[in-house]
Design a protein around this motif. Sequence first.
Motif, PDB file in Angstrom:
ATOM      1  N   UNK A   1       4.468   2.871  -7.041  1.00  0.00           N
ATOM      2  CA  UNK A   1       4.462   3.870  -5.970  1.00  0.00           C
ATOM      3  C   UNK A   1       3.147   3.829  -5.196  1.00  0.00           C
ATOM      4  N   UNK A   2       2.043   3.665  -5.923  1.00  0.00           N
ATOM      5  CA  UNK A   2       0.737   3.629  -5.267  1.00  0.00           C
ATOM      6  C   UNK A   2       0.593   2.379  -4.401  1.00  0.00           C
ATOM      7  N   UNK A   3       1.098   1.252  -4.894  1.00  0.00           N
ATOM      8  CA  UNK A   3       1.039   0.024  -4.100  1.00  0.00           C
ATOM      9  C   UNK A   3       1.788   0.201  -2.777  1.00  0.00           C
ATOM     10  N   UNK A   4       2.945   0.832  -2.835  1.00  0.00           N
ATOM     11  CA  UNK A   4       3.724   1.047  -1.614  1.00  0.00           C
ATOM     12  C   UNK A   4       2.964   1.943  -0.642  1.00  0.00           C
ATOM     13  N   UNK A   5       2.249   2.931  -1.174  1.00  0.00           N
ATOM     14  CA  UNK A   5       1.445   3.806  -0.315  1.00  0.00           C
ATOM     15  C   UNK A   5       0.394   3.016   0.449  1.00  0.00           C
ATOM     16  N   UNK A   6      -0.385   2.210  -0.268  1.00  0.00           N
ATOM     17  CA  UNK A   6      -1.455   1.454   0.390  1.00  0.00           C
ATOM     18  C   UNK A   6      -0.897   0.349   1.288  1.00  0.00           C
ATOM     19  N   UNK A   7       0.261  -0.191   0.919  1.00  0.00           N
ATOM     20  CA  UNK A   7       0.893  -1.189   1.782  1.00  0.00           C
ATOM     21  C   UNK A   7       1.337  -0.553   3.094  1.00  0.00           C
ATOM     22  N   UNK A   8       1.940   0.625   3.011  1.00  0.00           N
ATOM     23  CA  UNK A   8       2.361   1.346   4.218  1.00  0.00           C
ATOM     24  C   UNK A   8       1.163   1.735   5.077  1.00  0.00           C
ATOM     25  N   UNK A   9       0.091   2.107   4.418  1.00  0.00           N
ATOM     26  CA  UNK A   9      -1.137   2.469   5.112  1.00  0.00           C
ATOM     27  C   UNK A   9      -1.754   1.287   5.848  1.00  0.00           C
ATOM     28  N   UNK A  10      -1.458   0.070   5.380  1.00  0.00           N
ATOM     29  CA  UNK A  10      -2.006  -1.131   6.000  1.00  0.00           C
ATOM     30  C   UNK A  10      -3.224  -1.691   5.310  1.00  0.00           C
ATOM     31  N   UNK A  11      -3.694  -1.001   4.278  1.00  0.00           N
ATOM     32  CA  UNK A  11      -4.879  -1.451   3.544  1.00  0.00           C
ATOM     33  C   UNK A  11      -4.553  -2.591   2.596  1.00  0.00           C
ATOM     34  N   UNK A  12      -3.332  -2.620   2.064  1.00  0.00           N
ATOM     35  CA  UNK A  12      -2.969  -3.543   0.992  1.00  0.00           C
ATOM     36  C   UNK A  12      -1.925  -4.553   1.456  1.00  0.00           C
TER      37      UNK A  12
END
Length: 420
Positions: free
Chosen positions: A216-227
């Motif tokens: 879930x956290x990975x998806x958050x940062x991916x959506x944010x554009x950081x990851x």
Amino acid sequence: MAAGYKIPGVKFALCGLFWRIPGELKLLDSLSHDPDKLPLEHAFYNTCRITEDLNSITPVKDSEHFMVSAFIDHRLDGVIRVISIISRNHLQPLYCVYCSTEQVCKTVHTDVQIHRDHFGFPFHVSEVICKGRHMENATHVLISTKDSDNNVTEYLPIKNRVGMNTFKYNFIVCISTLFGNYNNVLQFAQSMEMYKLLGVQHVVIYKTSCGPDLEKLLKHYETEGMLEIVPWPIDQFLNPSSGWKFKKHKGDIHHYGQLATLNECIYRHMYQSKYVLLNDIDEIIMPYKHDNLPSLMKYLQSAHPRVSVFLFESHVFPTTQFEESGKFKRAEWNNIPGVNIMEHIYREPDRKNIDNPKKMIVNPRKVQKTSVHSSLQKYGYIHHVAFHVSRMVHVRNPMQVNLTKEQLFVDKRMWDFKPH
């Protein structure tokens, strides 16, 4: 089905292909043994549909080898460099088939360069170098065995076709491998936020597996554009080792293919980022004389203009020792799995007669091959960054398990960022 045809010295197959053979075919085998000569090509028109392979690991047909990704190397007169995983015990002649947008394809011999730091494992990261004419027009490539058919459609897209001197990012962190259902959510989030504060704009992670909370956290940062998440299903092809030493840890390949991902990450972001940091998610390269990484690297690069690889000592902050006030035991973090790095301010002393391992910040355009703790081939020089200037905060299980808290050093550098 493809029909096989033979010409003295050459074996190839047709898949709706119309061949034109330049030069004399009798030279083909002799040139394969002389890498300094430009290899003879045979060219064909590929009427098979070339599909852009979306996998990060692609088997080479009729072999035990794998392709990972392909790049134009402008430093070597525009050769195609294919990051690969090669079975060291099953070496064989390999060919490079590269195609232009018009689907005009050429086949040449290759120079296979297996990295020397294989630690005894039978499979290891390698670079398959393809030398030919007019490679600047190539868009797709595959590695083929001598007896393979040319109707394979699993071509790799060729990246870095245009070199640039302006970059989207100043700093990218390459996290080599995520495996074993890793679910250290709190430390992952804190490390990502710390790197934001230090001036990193992008983090790349090669993911084999992780726990449901971290997903879930990975998806958050991916959506944010950081990851940026690169799928890395190495366990679907090989028996990856979770360690670095073959005799101790066994398996087919070192540490889930860590060295393949680090080299791939350097080339993937060669023209996207001014600097690339190569380290693990529980490690933070921390400036001690500067407020952030841009200020640190401006100072280091100004003092050492010919350096392309900067080495930072790792220092362990054991997760078994906690700061005593408890002020960072925040209620909103109670149910989040993982390590709270703000609680661990005690640093292990140096071990006698043992060098601290190091991690790197590199200029990716100056590196050809890398290992985990050092570069294997580079342009320019290396510099060991002084302990008082910058060092790596490594919050993990203790390395020196018998030390008491009184034998550790208090290091509160991370607390300088607590307001943020």
